[in-house]
Scaffold this active site. Structure first.
Site, PDB file in Angstrom:
ATOM      1  N   GLY A  31      11.180  14.782 -20.815  1.00 52.85           N
ATOM      2  CA  GLY A  31      10.436  15.355 -21.775  1.00 52.85           C
ATOM      3  C   GLY A  31      10.683  16.907 -21.662  1.00 52.85           C
ATOM      4  O   GLY A  31      11.216  17.344 -20.479  1.00 52.85           O
ATOM      5  N   HIS A  32       9.928  17.318 -22.668  1.00 54.06           N
ATOM      6  CA  HIS A  32       9.997  18.876 -22.728  1.00 54.06           C
ATOM      7  C   HIS A  32       9.252  19.644 -21.870  1.00 54.06           C
ATOM      8  O   HIS A  32       8.384  19.033 -21.573  1.00 54.06           O
ATOM      9  CB  HIS A  32       9.708  19.390 -24.385  1.00 54.06           C
ATOM     10  N   ASN A  33       9.730  20.615 -21.604  1.00 50.90           N
ATOM     11  CA  ASN A  33       9.051  21.588 -20.346  1.00 50.90           C
ATOM     12  C   ASN A  33       8.977  20.852 -19.097  1.00 50.90           C
ATOM     13  O   ASN A  33       8.050  21.427 -18.192  1.00 50.90           O
ATOM     14  CB  ASN A  33       7.601  21.922 -20.914  1.00 50.90           C
ATOM     15  N   GLN A  60      10.685  23.264 -31.468  1.00 50.03           N
ATOM     16  CA  GLN A  60      11.093  23.302 -30.333  1.00 50.03           C
ATOM     17  C   GLN A  60      12.024  24.307 -29.957  1.00 50.03           C
ATOM     18  O   GLN A  60      13.272  24.047 -30.142  1.00 50.03           O
ATOM     19  CB  GLN A  60      11.370  22.139 -29.792  1.00 50.03           C
TER      20      GLN A  60
END
Lengths: 344, 344, 344
Positions: free
Chosen positions: C237-239, C196
């Site tokens: 969460g990511h993005n 990541q």
């Protein structure tokens, strides 16, 4: 860091299509990539999106999918991309080595080779830190805890006394391994604490997300087996056993003594009752509440969780219900009306 | 540590059946116990499991339940086992004492007798630490906060300024007491912070699980009363009052200003709305969403939460619904068919 | 601190009704206020509660509402009260200034003017700390991270490498910004980590509650835009991209790559699936499970989430179902009975 496309193709065991001398300086998604960056196409259906990308190269399953852009051709672009990303990631930050002077390392601590113990870490007496492991800043490792090789513990992680991590375990910021399980004996309305004198064990290649918690056992062991990945803010209760290669999404909670098989997937915010068994390869979708055993391979949804097909049929039935009831009533009214008073 | 069975029987006020000189070195569950360990049988129904245990002794309600194994006989084996476990636990780790040289203790801090303040703790000015209290490593105690006697604060706990803990409070790793409540005034779409200038109070014998949070009040006090136990990752909003001897399972969330009575039990992942009242001895089962007052003694389930019996009837009705509707339709069809054209 | 009522009226741009020389020493709610304290009446409906208050002054919309108590008259008492509270709050604790000798500040760190870096903070190399920002004790700021001006980071916060905070950002105890997103490629049942390598960005005036987590992006950026407020134990969460001036209540979870618009409100424990879009000013009520796009302005409830009116009708239909079915059956029985044997 920069690499030629050919070098990256060699790294992932792929084949170059087009100009292998293109220089790659970073990675990104199809839509966000710019010059110098490599991207990837996991699904051939989205090949049209390559037309507009500003990336300098792409990873694909078939050279035909990228007639203009230089490409690496591999069977699994997802995996190859992860490998390329790993190569870039590894070089972006220098690895911490040595024991920082502000770290407090207790007596009889065993520290392996190439270990990094960052500022303000506390390693209590009798603990073991395996070769190549890095404790970033402000990590806590309790008495007689054992951390394996090549682990990475981020800031504010706590591994309490006696707990055991395998090799290559990653614990993100704020993770707590080995807090006391929630156990009381209630006598005349007063809760008496049951000492939690077991431990928690995380086997090789387990990764745990930010601020998640894996409680120690009442006695014996709470276990998370090899390769299982746990997302942020997950709760694993005392004496739970989780099998190998499971995926637990964020905010999942598993109550005490439950047994989770191998390759189980739990969606976000799933709750699992205590003292039940989830069979191998079973799945519970997001927010479901699993209160009974799941046979191997089951896909369960809803609260209480049911086999997914049954759950979906139930939802559809309820959704159609007002219309269904209206129709039934109309037919009954029709029947009632047609029975004229002459029939009485 | 090791003790004879007789010594343990004296400790718990029980009677020895069989050889009281047996040496006990640890405790464990019936299935996992080995030689030297003592186990317990809480429920006589499971007496058959004693046949195969490898334990050296057992705690039971009746000597007849254990004809072969030396036993301690008591009315409440659960409680006696907790007491025995406590005896073993207390001796497994030496208690921290004194102020570690890396701890930072501010001005005008009052430190009682027999206090342990571990490495890299920060105790801000004006705080009070009561007799016998232990702050493990990396704990934060804010300005003018007051910690009672014989408390135990694990690594990475934060007790913010002005907050108050009673005696024998246990806070597990990462607990946050007294973070600002979630309060804003929205003017023309912009959220302006309402300063949260109250405090949070945890009374005697409260225990809070890893990474749980109890917010400070907007003004006045957020209160968790005597003997209440809170599991991991629970959220207690600002100005909430929780009564005595409650049990809040993991990942429960209680919104601001709600009043929770005494002896209330909330299952895992229960959500409770703000500004409502949960009566004494009310229960909300796992994952339920309580959005209205609960009368004392109510057992509530589901989202929105209903009395448990009503909730279960509702579930059963919905489960049977496809079949119920099918049957109704068939009966209507039957009626419709029987009305031959001659009746038109 | 103490102020006259007149001084406070000037501060909030209000008008004094009654004795402006009254001395105010604190603030509190109508019910809990005592002598010397000022309170406020947000809703004229509750004016009768002013009869019994022990407060020395009140903030109201109309002088008539407070015939006896000295008052400040303003159009928005909520906002004025927040401003008054702010005035008192600012003076209750001295602001931390300077770098504490136990803090570890790496090489090439840029520290602005009037910065406070508290005991046992770790600021890694290349980080930037803007003017007027305060890091309370035991904060972690990673390599090359950038913290804007006038931010306030409470104990045990982690901002990982490369992440960016705007100005006036508040992070409560235990917040984690920039932990790795939950991303794996599964090959033959084994999960391989996808590095990541993106970052997380929190724009100006964002506030994040205790033990919440905002993951870094797989690549690119996870973004929380200007003025958005996030409560305790939330998972982003990511993005994920979250728009401006949103409110996310405690224990909300948003899965990867979802786009949340401006002025969106998510109730406690709401779960949002990955890769969907929540339109501007959409609302999801507590515990709902949003698994599809929400058009702008939608109010959604339930799991799976539906438009609120549809959800409430569904609940009502199901609640009435046993009674509805009973009635239908009775009518059918009636029809069946009336068809005497003579008709066969």
């Amino acid at each position: 860091m920069q690499r030629t496309l050919k070098e990256l193709a060699d790294l992932v065991g792929g084949r170059v299509a087009g100009d292998g001398s293109v220089v790659v300086t970073g990675i990104n998604s199809i839509d966000e990539a710019g010059p110098g960056e490599i991207t990837f196409l996991a699904n051939p259906r989205y090949a049209s999106r390559l037309t507009d990308t500003k990336a300098s190269a792409v990873i694909v399953t078939d050279a035909k999918l990228s007639p203009k852009l230089p490409a690496i051709v591999v069977p699994d672009p997802d995996l190859a991309f992860a490998q390329v990303a790993g190569a870039f990631a590894d070089h972006s930050v220098p690895r911490r080595r040595g024991v920082h002077p502000t770290a407090v390392v207790g007596e009889r601590v065993t520290v392996g080779r190439d270990v990094g113990i960052g500022p303000q870490c506390v390693v209590e007496e009798g603990a073991t830190i395996g070769d190549g492991t890095v404790l970033e800043a402000q990590v806590y490792v309790g008495r007689n805890a054992s951390i394996g090789r090549d682990c990475l513990l981020y800031p504010h992680v706590s591994v309490r006394d006696g707990c055991i991590l395998g090799d290559r375990v990653i614990l993100h910021c704020g993770v707590v391994v080995g807090a006391d399980g929630f156990g009381y004996v209630t006598v005349k309305g007063v809760h008496h604490k049951i000492p939690q004198i077991g431990i928690a064990v995380l086997e090789d290649d387990v990764e745990v997300g930010a601020n998640a918690a894996v409680d120690r056992a009442r006695f014996g062991r709470t276990i998370v087996r090899r390769g299982t990945k746990i997302d942020n803010l997950v709760q694993v209760g005392h004496n739970v056993h989780i099998g190998e290669q499971c995926l637990l999404a964020a905010q999942v909670g598993i109550a005490g003594s439950t047994r989770v098989g191998h390759h189980v997937m739990l969606g976000g915010q799933v709750g699992v009752s205590g003292h039940i068994e989830l069979g191998d390869r079973s799945i519970a979708t997001a927010q479901s509440g699993v209160d009974k055993n799941l046979p191997p391979g089951t896909i369960a949804s809803g609260a209480p969780a049911r086999p997914r097909q049954q759950h979906l049929r139930g939802l559809a039935t309820v959704d159609r219900l007002p219309e269904t009831l209206r129709k039934l009533k109309r037919r009954i009214e029709e029947l009632e009306k047609r029975r004229g008073p002459g029939q009485e």
